[in-house]
Design a protein around this motif. Structure first.
Motif, PDB file in Angstrom:
ATOM      1  N   ARG A 290      -5.450   3.574  -3.359  1.00  0.00           N
ATOM      2  CA  ARG A 290      -5.402   3.756  -1.907  1.00  0.00           C
ATOM      3  C   ARG A 290      -5.634   2.426  -1.192  1.00  0.00           C
ATOM      4  O   ARG A 290      -5.695   2.373   0.020  1.00  0.00           O
ATOM      5  CB  ARG A 290      -6.451   4.777  -1.466  1.00  0.00           C
ATOM      6  CG  ARG A 290      -6.232   6.152  -2.057  1.00  0.00           C
ATOM      7  CD  ARG A 290      -4.898   6.781  -1.727  1.00  0.00           C
ATOM      8  NE  ARG A 290      -4.809   7.027  -0.296  1.00  0.00           N
ATOM      9  CZ  ARG A 290      -3.678   6.939   0.399  1.00  0.00           C
ATOM     10  NH1 ARG A 290      -2.565   6.631  -0.195  1.00  0.00           N
ATOM     11  NH2 ARG A 290      -3.669   7.186   1.679  1.00  0.00           N
TER      12      ARG A 290
ATOM     13  N   GLN B   8      -1.673   3.146  -9.091  1.00  0.00           N
ATOM     14  CA  GLN B   8      -2.031   4.234  -8.171  1.00  0.00           C
ATOM     15  C   GLN B   8      -3.369   3.889  -7.534  1.00  0.00           C
ATOM     16  O   GLN B   8      -4.402   3.913  -8.186  1.00  0.00           O
ATOM     17  CB  GLN B   8      -2.135   5.549  -8.935  1.00  0.00           C
ATOM     18  CG  GLN B   8      -1.190   6.582  -8.441  1.00  0.00           C
ATOM     19  CD  GLN B   8      -1.417   7.915  -9.122  1.00  0.00           C
ATOM     20  OE1 GLN B   8      -2.531   8.311  -9.404  1.00  0.00           O
ATOM     21  NE2 GLN B   8      -0.334   8.603  -9.385  1.00  0.00           N
TER      22      GLN B   8
ATOM     23  N   THR C 100       3.122   7.577  -5.079  1.00  0.00           N
ATOM     24  CA  THR C 100       3.122   6.147  -5.388  1.00  0.00           C
ATOM     25  C   THR C 100       4.327   5.843  -6.273  1.00  0.00           C
ATOM     26  O   THR C 100       4.604   6.580  -7.222  1.00  0.00           O
ATOM     27  CB  THR C 100       1.828   5.769  -6.140  1.00  0.00           C
ATOM     28  OG1 THR C 100       0.709   6.097  -5.320  1.00  0.00           O
ATOM     29  CG2 THR C 100       1.792   4.300  -6.480  1.00  0.00           C
TER      30      THR C 100
ATOM     31  N   LYS D 255       0.877  -1.174   0.000  1.00  0.00           N
ATOM     32  CA  LYS D 255       0.000   0.000   0.000  1.00  0.00           C
ATOM     33  C   LYS D 255       0.910   1.219   0.000  1.00  0.00           C
ATOM     34  O   LYS D 255       1.749   1.390   0.877  1.00  0.00           O
ATOM     35  CB  LYS D 255      -0.908   0.030   1.225  1.00  0.00           C
ATOM     36  CG  LYS D 255      -1.820   1.246   1.207  1.00  0.00           C
ATOM     37  CD  LYS D 255      -2.790   1.262   2.343  1.00  0.00           C
ATOM     38  CE  LYS D 255      -3.675   2.490   2.212  1.00  0.00           C
ATOM     39  NZ  LYS D 255      -4.627   2.578   3.304  1.00  0.00           N
ATOM     40  N   SER D 256       0.765   2.045  -0.998  1.00  0.00           N
ATOM     41  CA  SER D 256       1.625   3.224  -1.135  1.00  0.00           C
ATOM     42  C   SER D 256       0.776   4.434  -1.459  1.00  0.00           C
ATOM     43  O   SER D 256      -0.434   4.385  -1.460  1.00  0.00           O
ATOM     44  CB  SER D 256       2.656   2.978  -2.236  1.00  0.00           C
ATOM     45  OG  SER D 256       1.996   2.754  -3.464  1.00  0.00           O
ATOM     46  N   GLY D 257       1.451   5.535  -1.754  1.00  0.00           N
ATOM     47  CA  GLY D 257       0.719   6.730  -2.162  1.00  0.00           C
ATOM     48  C   GLY D 257       0.850   7.831  -1.145  1.00  0.00           C
ATOM     49  O   GLY D 257       1.745   7.787  -0.323  1.00  0.00           O
TER      50      GLY D 257
END
Length: 151
Positions: free
Chosen positions: A73, A71, A40, A33-35
């Motif tokens: 969430r 990309q 991201t 999980k990134s961003g």
């Protein structure tokens, strides 16, 4: 998921994360999980059992598997090729660039697979293709001569 805790690249948009395991892992998937948004990473480059990689030599090293990061969430699951990740002792994850921002942000990193403990001592086995008489004790009463029964 708690988004107050994250790891972030500091000097630029590149990030290396090294994950050592205490045993051997048969890896199936990487969870990420990134961003948000432009923070991201563009890609995830995974190196199996490459413990000494740093920013100077990671671009020259052979990538075990590479993923394009979407990309989102949500937590993304990236399935690895099982044959390349069957006996992993450590992983090096390289995020080469962000999708527009000056840094990369990671909120969650997880792994799916099977763990097996590594034996502390190796198993030592001796195989003989043909017995060597000098390696074995002689049996009492036998001197190698043929004896007739009842004598």
């Amino acid at each position: 998921m708690n988004e107050t805790v994250s790891i972030e690249s500091d000097a630029d948009d590149q990030l290396i994360i090294r994950v050592p395991f205490t045993g051997s892992v048969k890896l199936r998937s990487i969870l990420l999980k990134s961003g948000p948004g432009s923070e991201t990473p563009t890609k995830l480059c995974v190196y199996a059992n490459a413990d000494s990689l740093d920013f100077d030599d990671i671009t020259d090293a052979k990538v075990t598997q590479e993923f394009d990061v979407a990309q989102s969430r949500e937590i993304g699951e990236y399935a690895v090729k099982a044959a390349k990740f069957s006996a992993v002792r450590s992983l090096t994850l390289f995020f080469p660039a962000a999708q527009g921002a000056d840094n990369v942000r990671i909120y969650f990193l997880g792994f799916l697979g099977e763990y097996s403990e590594i034996k502390a001592q190796p198993v030592i086995t001796l195989y003989e293709a043909q017995a060597n008489p000098a390696d074995h004790e002689k049996i009492r009463g036998l001197d190698g001569a043929q004896q007739a029964p009842g004598m």
